[in-house]
Scaffold this motif. Structure first.
Motif, PDB file in Angstrom:
ATOM      1  N   ARG A   1      71.130  54.903  17.298  1.00  0.00           N
ATOM      2  CA  ARG A   1      72.581  54.937  17.158  1.00  0.00           C
ATOM      3  C   ARG A   1      72.927  55.099  15.691  1.00  0.00           C
ATOM      4  O   ARG A   1      72.318  54.513  14.831  1.00  0.00           O
ATOM      5  N   GLY A   2      73.921  55.899  15.426  1.00  0.00           N
ATOM      6  CA  GLY A   2      74.386  56.158  14.073  1.00  0.00           C
ATOM      7  C   GLY A   2      75.683  56.924  14.170  1.00  0.00           C
ATOM      8  O   GLY A   2      76.498  56.683  15.056  1.00  0.00           O
ATOM      9  N   LYS A   3      75.853  57.874  13.263  1.00  0.00           N
ATOM     10  CA  LYS A   3      77.045  58.715  13.328  1.00  0.00           C
ATOM     11  C   LYS A   3      77.092  59.438  14.678  1.00  0.00           C
ATOM     12  O   LYS A   3      78.125  59.552  15.295  1.00  0.00           O
ATOM     13  N   ARG A   4      75.930  59.923  15.112  1.00  0.00           N
ATOM     14  CA  ARG A   4      75.768  60.476  16.456  1.00  0.00           C
ATOM     15  C   ARG A   4      74.608  59.746  17.110  1.00  0.00           C
ATOM     16  O   ARG A   4      73.626  59.414  16.460  1.00  0.00           O
ATOM     17  N   THR A   5      74.702  59.527  18.397  1.00  0.00           N
ATOM     18  CA  THR A   5      73.625  58.856  19.116  1.00  0.00           C
ATOM     19  C   THR A   5      72.559  59.878  19.481  1.00  0.00           C
ATOM     20  O   THR A   5      72.870  60.946  20.003  1.00  0.00           O
ATOM     21  N   CYS A   6      71.302  59.531  19.196  1.00  0.00           N
ATOM     22  CA  CYS A   6      70.168  60.394  19.502  1.00  0.00           C
ATOM     23  C   CYS A   6      69.424  59.805  20.687  1.00  0.00           C
ATOM     24  O   CYS A   6      68.925  58.688  20.616  1.00  0.00           O
ATOM     25  N   TYR A   7      69.374  60.544  21.780  1.00  0.00           N
ATOM     26  CA  TYR A   7      68.568  60.169  22.936  1.00  0.00           C
ATOM     27  C   TYR A   7      67.275  60.952  22.803  1.00  0.00           C
ATOM     28  O   TYR A   7      67.263  62.163  22.989  1.00  0.00           O
ATOM     29  N   GLY A   8      66.203  60.262  22.439  1.00  0.00           N
ATOM     30  CA  GLY A   8      64.994  60.970  22.067  1.00  0.00           C
ATOM     31  C   GLY A   8      63.802  60.718  22.952  1.00  0.00           C
ATOM     32  O   GLY A   8      63.756  59.769  23.739  1.00  0.00           O
TER      33      GLY A   8
ATOM     34  N   ASP B   1      48.551  64.549  17.548  1.00  0.00           N
ATOM     35  CA  ASP B   1      49.654  65.508  17.478  1.00  0.00           C
ATOM     36  C   ASP B   1      50.832  64.934  18.254  1.00  0.00           C
ATOM     37  O   ASP B   1      50.853  64.956  19.481  1.00  0.00           O
ATOM     38  N   ARG B   2      51.833  64.397  17.536  1.00  0.00           N
ATOM     39  CA  ARG B   2      52.992  63.747  18.141  1.00  0.00           C
ATOM     40  C   ARG B   2      54.275  64.362  17.617  1.00  0.00           C
ATOM     41  O   ARG B   2      54.330  64.793  16.483  1.00  0.00           O
ATOM     42  N   PHE B   3      55.308  64.333  18.458  1.00  0.00           N
ATOM     43  CA  PHE B   3      56.642  64.761  18.063  1.00  0.00           C
ATOM     44  C   PHE B   3      57.652  63.739  18.541  1.00  0.00           C
ATOM     45  O   PHE B   3      57.458  63.098  19.575  1.00  0.00           O
ATOM     46  N   GLN B   4      58.729  63.635  17.829  1.00  0.00           N
ATOM     47  CA  GLN B   4      59.909  62.920  18.285  1.00  0.00           C
ATOM     48  C   GLN B   4      61.072  63.884  18.120  1.00  0.00           C
ATOM     49  O   GLN B   4      61.201  64.521  17.081  1.00  0.00           O
ATOM     50  N   PHE B   5      61.904  64.001  19.152  1.00  0.00           N
ATOM     51  CA  PHE B   5      63.052  64.875  19.046  1.00  0.00           C
ATOM     52  C   PHE B   5      64.163  64.398  19.962  1.00  0.00           C
ATOM     53  O   PHE B   5      63.934  63.691  20.940  1.00  0.00           O
ATOM     54  N   CYS B   6      65.382  64.776  19.620  1.00  0.00           N
ATOM     55  CA  CYS B   6      66.575  64.370  20.364  1.00  0.00           C
ATOM     56  C   CYS B   6      66.906  65.411  21.428  1.00  0.00           C
ATOM     57  O   CYS B   6      66.742  66.610  21.201  1.00  0.00           O
ATOM     58  N   ILE B   7      67.381  64.901  22.566  1.00  0.00           N
ATOM     59  CA  ILE B   7      67.815  65.772  23.657  1.00  0.00           C
ATOM     60  C   ILE B   7      69.095  65.186  24.247  1.00  0.00           C
ATOM     61  O   ILE B   7      69.536  64.118  23.837  1.00  0.00           O
ATOM     62  N   ALA B   8      69.662  65.869  25.201  1.00  0.00           N
ATOM     63  CA  ALA B   8      70.866  65.374  25.863  1.00  0.00           C
ATOM     64  C   ALA B   8      70.544  64.111  26.656  1.00  0.00           C
ATOM     65  O   ALA B   8      69.428  63.943  27.159  1.00  0.00           O
ATOM     66  N   ARG B   9      71.523  63.243  26.774  1.00  0.00           N
ATOM     67  CA  ARG B   9      71.325  61.966  27.470  1.00  0.00           C
ATOM     68  C   ARG B   9      70.861  62.186  28.912  1.00  0.00           C
ATOM     69  O   ARG B   9      69.939  61.504  29.389  1.00  0.00           O
TER      70      ARG B   9
END
Length: 128
Positions: free
Chosen positions: A70-77, A88-96
């Protein structure tokens, strides 16, 4: 920039009197502007270099976890791990709705671009 600022007049926020910009104030303004530009330029440079020298890839990843920032925009990751290379790992935001529909342990076919500057997930589909 200094020539444009020095000698110009401005009204401070909490004062009724106008002031003239001095050499010190113009240097401070220039330093702040330079810091902001460097911050944005670093991210832009990484993305441009990834497009120029980055290597496209397609790999199968497994969803290792979900998170919400949570911040200025919420990231559902999602946190995803390459099936063939656990480092080999990734973290990324997607739609809720996408995050809610994705289960931990589910396999995803991921396409993206890699370079020494930045790794990007461009898209994914559910693997079968």
């Amino acid at each position: 920039m200094q020539k444009a600022l020095v000698g110009s007049w401005y009204k401070p926020r909490y004062s009724s009197q106008e002031r003239q910009v001095g050499v010190g104030e113009s240097w401070a303004t220039g330093a702040i502007a330079a810091a902001v530009l460097v911050m944005f330029a670093t991210g832009a440079f990484a993305n441009v270099m990834n497009q120029v020298i980055g290597v496209s890839y397609v790999a199968t990843y497994e969803v290792a976890g979900k998170y919400i920032e949570r911040g200025k925009r919420t990231c559902y990751g999602l946190t995803i791990v390459n099936v063939d290379d656990p480092l080999d790992r990734f973290q990324f935001c997607i739609a809720r709705s996408e995050q809610e529909a994705t289960a931990v342990g589910e396999k995803l076919q991921v396409n993206g671009r890699r370079s020494k500057f930045v790794d990007q997930v461009l898209g994914y589909t559910r693997a079968r």
